[in-house]
Enzyme design. Sequence first.
Site, short mmCIF file in Angstrom:
data_model
loop_
_atom_site.label_atom_id
_atom_site.label_comp_id
_atom_site.label_asym_id
_atom_site.label_seq_id
_atom_site.Cartn_x
_atom_site.Cartn_y
_atom_site.Cartn_z
N ARG A 61 -6.05 -6.77 -19.54
CA ARG A 61 -5.67 -5.63 -18.69
C ARG A 61 -5.23 -4.44 -19.54
O ARG A 61 -5.63 -3.30 -19.28
CB ARG A 61 -4.56 -6.08 -17.74
CG ARG A 61 -4.30 -5.18 -16.58
CD ARG A 61 -3.39 -5.86 -15.55
NE ARG A 61 -4.11 -6.86 -14.77
CZ ARG A 61 -4.91 -6.54 -13.75
NH1 ARG A 61 -5.10 -5.28 -13.42
NH2 ARG A 61 -5.53 -7.49 -13.08
N MET A 86 -9.69 -0.13 -7.03
CA MET A 86 -9.20 -1.46 -6.67
C MET A 86 -8.64 -2.25 -7.85
O MET A 86 -8.75 -3.45 -7.92
CB MET A 86 -10.32 -2.26 -6.00
CG MET A 86 -10.88 -1.58 -4.77
SD MET A 86 -9.59 -1.09 -3.61
CE MET A 86 -9.30 -2.63 -2.79
N ARG A 87 -8.09 -1.54 -8.84
CA ARG A 87 -7.45 -2.23 -9.96
C ARG A 87 -5.96 -1.95 -9.91
O ARG A 87 -5.53 -0.83 -9.66
CB ARG A 87 -8.02 -1.69 -11.28
CG ARG A 87 -9.47 -1.98 -11.48
CD ARG A 87 -9.72 -3.34 -12.08
NE ARG A 87 -8.99 -3.54 -13.34
CZ ARG A 87 -9.01 -4.69 -14.02
NH1 ARG A 87 -9.69 -5.70 -13.56
NH2 ARG A 87 -8.36 -4.81 -15.16
N ASN A 103 -2.34 8.05 -4.86
CA ASN A 103 -3.18 6.97 -4.34
C ASN A 103 -3.20 7.06 -2.82
O ASN A 103 -2.28 7.61 -2.21
CB ASN A 103 -2.62 5.62 -4.77
CG ASN A 103 -3.46 4.44 -4.26
OD1 ASN A 103 -4.67 4.44 -4.41
ND2 ASN A 103 -2.80 3.48 -3.63
N HIS A 105 -3.44 4.54 0.52
CA HIS A 105 -3.34 3.13 0.92
C HIS A 105 -3.59 3.05 2.42
O HIS A 105 -2.99 3.83 3.18
CB HIS A 105 -1.94 2.59 0.56
CG HIS A 105 -1.75 1.16 0.94
ND1 HIS A 105 -2.29 0.12 0.20
CD2 HIS A 105 -1.10 0.59 1.97
CE1 HIS A 105 -1.97 -1.03 0.79
NE2 HIS A 105 -1.25 -0.78 1.86
N THR A 137 3.80 4.77 -8.58
CA THR A 137 4.93 4.35 -9.44
C THR A 137 4.62 2.90 -9.85
O THR A 137 3.74 2.26 -9.28
CB THR A 137 6.26 4.39 -8.64
OG1 THR A 137 6.12 3.51 -7.52
CG2 THR A 137 6.58 5.79 -8.18
N LEU A 140 3.77 -1.54 -6.98
CA LEU A 140 2.54 -1.35 -6.22
C LEU A 140 2.80 -0.85 -4.80
O LEU A 140 3.68 -1.37 -4.09
CB LEU A 140 1.78 -2.68 -6.14
CG LEU A 140 0.36 -2.63 -5.55
CD1 LEU A 140 -0.59 -1.85 -6.47
CD2 LEU A 140 -0.18 -4.03 -5.31
N GLN A 169 -9.09 9.12 9.22
CA GLN A 169 -7.84 9.83 8.94
C GLN A 169 -7.59 9.98 7.45
O GLN A 169 -7.05 10.98 6.98
CB GLN A 169 -6.66 9.08 9.59
CG GLN A 169 -6.73 9.06 11.10
CD GLN A 169 -6.82 10.47 11.68
OE1 GLN A 169 -6.10 11.38 11.25
NE2 GLN A 169 -7.71 10.66 12.63
N GLU A 170 -8.02 8.99 6.66
CA GLU A 170 -7.88 9.09 5.20
C GLU A 170 -8.58 10.34 4.70
O GLU A 170 -8.07 11.07 3.83
CB GLU A 170 -8.49 7.86 4.53
CG GLU A 170 -7.73 6.57 4.79
CD GLU A 170 -8.38 5.39 4.09
OE1 GLU A 170 -9.01 5.57 3.05
OE2 GLU A 170 -8.23 4.27 4.60
#
Length: 200
Positions: A61, A86-87, A103, A105, A137, A140, A169-170
Amino acid sequence: KKLVILISGRGSNMEAIVRAAIPGAKIAAVIANKPTAAGLAFARAHGIEAEVVDHTAYADRDAFDNALAIAIDRHEPDLVVLAGFMRVLGDAFVRRYEGRMINIHPSLLPSFPGLHTHRKAIESGVRLHGATVHFVTPTLDCGPIIAQAAVPVGADDTEASLAAKVLVQEHVIYPQAVRWFVEGRLRVEGNRVTVIDADL
Ligand code: GRF
């Protein structure tokens, strides 16, 4: 203001941001962690540099995160936009971009962090579900919230129908949040974001 947008797949949020043609925003690059990310073709078709940092090409990683940071920093972005990325990114990487990485979500955080948010919403019997744009931050899906949008959950809603309503909506709130950042309207105090004179 220069943006780098990170994607993993379809890239519909990246596409919405590109199409919004936000004044003062220059999309320096779209970077995918998968060579098969469909969004790469859209970016290229719109004259945007599209790169791949393939996470399967790195031993661990940290090595991937380092390679990704190098690819990002070549563009010296003011803002890093995670759009369907998606990481999970390591603490050191997140701290490097803290305050200039956002981000989206697909839930009304703090409800339903993590994956399968639409299934969780249906199983929890909530009447409202939605999407959240937040600063990233190290914890997650927990950063200061910039924008949210809510959609009603109908009795006949399925995971797929709910995901489709949320995605619409996103594509509204993500370009809006990017615009506010580019216009310098976001003030963060602790975990709270204030939008100065937002054209709500
Ligand atoms: C969206 O549901 C988004 O909320 C999540 O990834 C999904 C796909 O996004 N982060 P996109 O179409 O790749 O932008």
